[in-house]
Design an enzyme around this catalytic site. Structure first.
Site, PDB file in Angstrom:
ATOM      1  N   CYS A 132       2.548  -8.686   3.844  1.00 47.07           N
ATOM      2  CA  CYS A 132       1.696  -8.222   4.322  1.00 47.07           C
ATOM      3  C   CYS A 132       1.106  -8.468   4.690  1.00 47.07           C
ATOM      4  O   CYS A 132       0.031  -8.783   3.825  1.00 47.07           O
ATOM      5  CB  CYS A 132       1.330  -6.479   3.446  1.00 47.07           C
ATOM      6  SG  CYS A 132       0.356  -5.588   4.729  1.00 47.07           S
ATOM      7  N   CYS A 135      -2.472  -7.660   5.371  1.00 45.66           N
ATOM      8  CA  CYS A 135      -3.082  -6.655   3.626  1.00 45.66           C
ATOM      9  C   CYS A 135      -3.815  -7.894   3.036  1.00 45.66           C
ATOM     10  O   CYS A 135      -4.706  -7.932   2.149  1.00 45.66           O
ATOM     11  CB  CYS A 135      -1.879  -5.581   2.383  1.00 45.66           C
ATOM     12  SG  CYS A 135      -0.968  -4.892   3.642  1.00 45.66           S
ATOM     13  N   ASP A 136      -2.892  -9.020   2.671  1.00 44.65           N
ATOM     14  CA  ASP A 136      -3.282 -10.252   2.162  1.00 44.65           C
ATOM     15  C   ASP A 136      -3.873 -11.341   2.513  1.00 44.65           C
ATOM     16  O   ASP A 136      -4.891 -12.206   1.792  1.00 44.65           O
ATOM     17  CB  ASP A 136      -2.191 -10.616   1.224  1.00 44.65           C
ATOM     18  CG  ASP A 136      -1.174  -9.477   0.334  1.00 44.65           C
ATOM     19  OD1 ASP A 136      -2.386  -7.930   0.213  1.00 44.65           O
ATOM     20  OD2 ASP A 136      -0.571  -9.123  -0.299  1.00 44.65           O
TER      21      ASP A 136
END
Ligand code: NAP
Length: 305
Positions: A132, A135-136
């Site tokens: 992701c 997200c990261d």
């Protein structure tokens, strides 16, 4: 006892909830652990009709949830852990402890990211290996990154990651991308993105955190190492149907088979969204089939009276 239980809280499940709630069927929606589904892991959604300037994925989900709640959907943050379809009402166990009964069930559990299956991948997951970018990505400011895959997800992730990374290398196992033309054009124009064609990842390098990936050329079988601080895996998805294995008809990839709209082989059980669609897999098609499942469930209940 519920007339309608919906499992899954992505666009399919939330749209099914909206329609069944508006039909006064007081649906219960089991949200699961990754509430909101794949849209919560994405940034700008530019192809959902009605938003000329795009909308953020998590915002779209939040708005859909609020809309279905307004008309009387009950939400429970719980996982369906087993389902017994041998008698109706169906017996559904949630979080391995509570059993509820449902006259109809709408399965909208979606799909999850595929992995390469390397031991180093699971060891370094969350330590440089990610599925992701949204997200990261932020954690990799000023670092070189690798994205594995050649579809829309891989290119979307690569483009997003150039906001943070010094450089992004897309590693693809063929010499042609599967991604849509518009994303290909954007990626090819992006100076921070380069491609390694005909290459597969044989190992992810690094002890505590990712230090690189070992590639194998699919034509010559020659190994080569590519330095990177993060490896983003974007090689497609698999349907979340484990809990229904052996109980409901599925295809060879375990996507639920539907006919005449969203009906499964079990009367009263309907399936919508990515869990039954390995082809279109769009937020808008998922929402559309969620609507269909709601109407199918409503008509099924009506016919039982
Ligand atoms: P996908 O289209 O199935 O692409 C998966 C990619 O990963 C393919 O290029 C495939 O290679 C590669 N791959 C699969 N298994 C692999 C393995 N074991 N090792 C190395 N490479 C592997 O999946 P996706 O990109 O996640 O997209 C899924 C759906 O969502 C598509 O319908 C897509 O259009 C849609 N989507 C749309 C958008 C958008 O419109 N903005 C964004 C994201 C996703 P091959 O090409 O050789 O098979």
């Amino acid at each position: 006892m519920y007339d309608v239980v919906i499992v899954g809280s992505g666009p399919a499940g939330l749209t099914a909830a909206l329609y069944t709630a508006r039909a006064n069927l007081a649906p219960l929606l089991l949200e699961g652990f990754q509430a909101g589904g794949q849209l919560t892991l994405t940034t700008d959604v530019e192809n959902y009709p009605g938003f000329p300037n795009g909308i953020m994925g998590p915002q779209l989900i939040q708005d859909m949830r609020a809309q279905s709640e307004r008309f009387g959907t009950t939400f429970q943050q719980a996982d369906l852990t087993s389902a017994d379809f041998t008698t109706r009402p169906f017996h559904l166990t949630i979080n391995d402890e509570e059993t509820i009964q449902a006259n109809t069930l709408i399965i909208a559990t979606g799909a999850s990211a595929n992995l390469l299956g390397l031991p180093s991948e699971s060891r370094l997951m969350g330590h440089g290996v990610s599925t992701c970018a949204t997200c990261d990505g932020f954690f990799f400011r000023g670092k070189p990154l690798t994205v594995i895959g050649g579809g829309d997800s891989a290119l979307e992730e690569a483009i997003f990651l150039t906001k943070f990374a010094t450089h992004v290398t897309v590693v693809h196992r063929r010499d042609k991308l599967r991604a849509s033309k518009i994303l290909q054009d954007r990626a090819f124009k992006n100076e921070k993105i380069s491609f390694r064609w005909n290459a597969v990842v044989g190992d992810i390098l690094g002890d505590e955190v990712v230090a690189g990936v070992r590639l194998f050329d699919t034509v010559t079988n020659q190994p080569s190492d590519l330095d990177c601080a993060g490896a983003f895996i974007a090689i497609g998805h698999s349907p979340n149907t484990q809990v229904f294995r052996g109980q409901i008809h599925m295809d060879e990839k375990e996507y639920i088979l539907t006919q005449n709209g969203t009906a499964t082989n079990i009367p009263g059980v309907f399936a919508a969204g990515d869990v039954q669609d390995s082809h279109y897999r769009q937020a808008v098609t998922a929402a559309g089939s969620g609507c269909m499942a709601a109407l199918d469930a409503e008509r099924f209940l009506e016919a039982q009276k």
